[in-house]
Scaffold this active site. Structure first.
Site, short mmCIF file in Angstrom:
data_model
loop_
_atom_site.label_atom_id
_atom_site.label_comp_id
_atom_site.label_asym_id
_atom_site.label_seq_id
_atom_site.Cartn_x
_atom_site.Cartn_y
_atom_site.Cartn_z
N LYS A 1 124.00 108.50 -3.10
CA LYS A 1 123.19 107.48 -2.60
C LYS A 1 122.00 108.10 -1.66
O LYS A 1 121.10 107.60 -1.71
CB LYS A 1 124.33 106.72 -1.70
CG LYS A 1 123.50 105.81 -0.65
CD LYS A 1 122.90 104.61 -1.43
CE LYS A 1 121.84 104.06 -0.58
NZ LYS A 1 121.63 102.67 -0.68
N CYS B 1 116.06 102.20 4.86
CA CYS B 1 116.82 102.92 3.86
C CYS B 1 116.06 104.13 3.64
O CYS B 1 116.33 105.43 4.04
CB CYS B 1 117.01 102.07 2.70
SG CYS B 1 117.77 100.61 2.96
#
Ligand code: SAJ
Length: 406
Positions: free
Chosen positions: A201, A255
């Site tokens: 991720k 993010c």
């Protein structure tokens, strides 16, 4: 019954899509106002398709509460900021959620962490909590990491069609969790170990950050010798093995501008490229400021209050202003703020900064230089209103001859 912990940008759509697909769901958030809003029949942010999903989920009996529920499956989607000084993950929200779960969960419960975490977080921060409760992972409690991959602006579509990763200690627990996600996800769901899922991720978002940094560095090179960076990227991307992203006024959001720091914080001696990319992207608001000064100089504009920034959010057509390039730029120019650079964003309904306008035409009436920081659909549809202005177009959406580029 699945208890989703955290009803923000990830937890809420996940709770709703599960419920809409017939899974029994209770969503928990410590923010009483947010829970009350959901219980009054309203969603808490705008996202294509979210309201429709909300209606379906409500028909299927989704519940929202501030309490943690006693059950056997939990999905944790709470924020994971990074500590600005150490560059390491701040796992406190995850830790507190898991502690609260351990107080109420059934024997043999599965705790799925969806929040993005730095590689090793589950081993370092979560497993010890379970031991501290006198419980054993793999027997009394099962841990899983299933990082989300959905992009704001296209979340509902991507929930259904993006492939997913599930990191688990054993294949059988991975399969059980895969079954839950299969209730709404049509794409491939890969089962792997927890550490690989954690790392993958962070790698995905770091890859994007580096690619954008490359585009931003090219922009600076091209500016020096008056080359057209957009045309160069467009042509280079016609090569079958080249895919450069777009330059912009900076990288924001919770993010891409955060996750690479996890790696820098944990592997400071090994992250030269990743750190350089972060620095390049963080330097872009300053580059924009330099371009604003160029234009002011060229047109003999002395008063910064004649400049207006269009866009406060971190990207187009979302309401989220976290780490946005515009906020970064305003921080950069704090000493000039007194002079009152103007700001407007049609997606932001509350007052976030000084000199923020709530009406587009009032905003335009006050300024001579318009800086497009975000390419909202709103401005693309109102190009005729801005034609008379001096325009710094950091998103390359404006085709007027007179507009300045990055
Ligand atoms: N940006 C550029 N140039 C580009 C693309 C983006 O400057 O070519 C800027 C945007 O304007 C914005 C920032 O980068 O300021 C981040 O925006 P984004 O659209 O690239 O990504 P996010 O943060 O909205 O979502 C990302 C996605 N990750 C990847 O594409 C690898 C999403 O799939 C993740 O689920 C999400 O992070 C997350 O939650 O981790």
């Amino acid at each position: 019954m699945i208890n989703i912990i955290g009803l923000g940008y990830i937890g809420l759509p996940t709770a709703l899509i599960l419920a809409a697909n017939g899974v029994s769901v209770t969503g928990t958030d410590y923010d009483r106002e947010l829970v009350d809003t959901l219980n009054s029949g309203m969603t808490t942010f705008e996202e294509d398709g979210l309201d429709k999903l909300f209606i379906k989920a409500n028909e299927n009996g989704v519940l929202f509460t501030t309490e943690y529920i006693s059950t056997d499956i939990y999905i944790v989607a709470v924020p994971t900021p990074y500590d600005k000084a150490s560059k390491k993950i701040d796992a406190n929200y995850v830790i507190s959620a898991v502690n609260r779960i351990l107080e109420v969960c059934f024997d043999g419960a599965i705790i799925v962490i969806e929040s993005t975490i730095s590689p090793g977080t589950i081993d370092k921060h979560v497993r010890p909590l379970i031991q501290a409760f006198g419980l054993e992972t793999g027997k009394d409690i099962h841990l899983v990491h299933a990082p989300e991959r959905i992009i704001p602006g296209n979340m509902i579509h991507e929930l259904k069609f993006n492939s997913r990763t599930i990191g688990a200690d054993t294949k059988s627990i991975g399969e059980r969790v895969k079954q839950i996600y299969s209730s709404f996800c049509d794409a491939e769901i890969i089962i792997t170990d927890i550490r690989t899922a954690e790392m993958t991720k962070v790698v995905e978002n770091t890859f994007r950050d580096i690619n954008i940094a490359f585009a931003n560095e090219l922009t600076k090179i091209c500016r020096t010798d008056k080359m057209d960076v957009y045309e160069i990227i467009r042509i280079a991307n016609m090569h079958p093995r080249v895919n450069i992203l777009q330059p912009g006024p900076g990288v924001g959001g919770h993010c891409i501008s955060v996750d690479p720091w996890f790696l820098v914080g944990d592997y400071p001696d090994l992250t030269n490229l990743i750190l350089a990319a972060r620095k390049i992207n963080d330097s872009m608001p300053k580059h924009v400021l330099g371009r604003i000064r160029d234009i002011m100089r060229e047109h003999n504009i002395k008063d910064i209050s004649k400049v207006g920034l269009y866009g406060l959010t971190y990207k187009e057509d979302v309401e989220d202003t976290r780490e946005s390039p515009t906020l970064q730029l305003l921080e950069n120019m704090a000493e000039h703020l007194a002079y009152g650079i103007k700001v407007f964003d049609p997606m932001v309904k509350s007052r976030v900064v000084d000199h923020q306008f709530m009406n587009f035409e009032d905003f335009l009436n006050e300024i001579e230089v318009l800086v497009i920081m975000v390419s909202h659909t709103h401005i693309k549809e109102n190009m005729d209103l801005i034609e008379g202005k001096l325009i710094l177009d950091t998103k390359n959406i404006c085709s007027f001859n007179k507009s300045y580029k990055l």
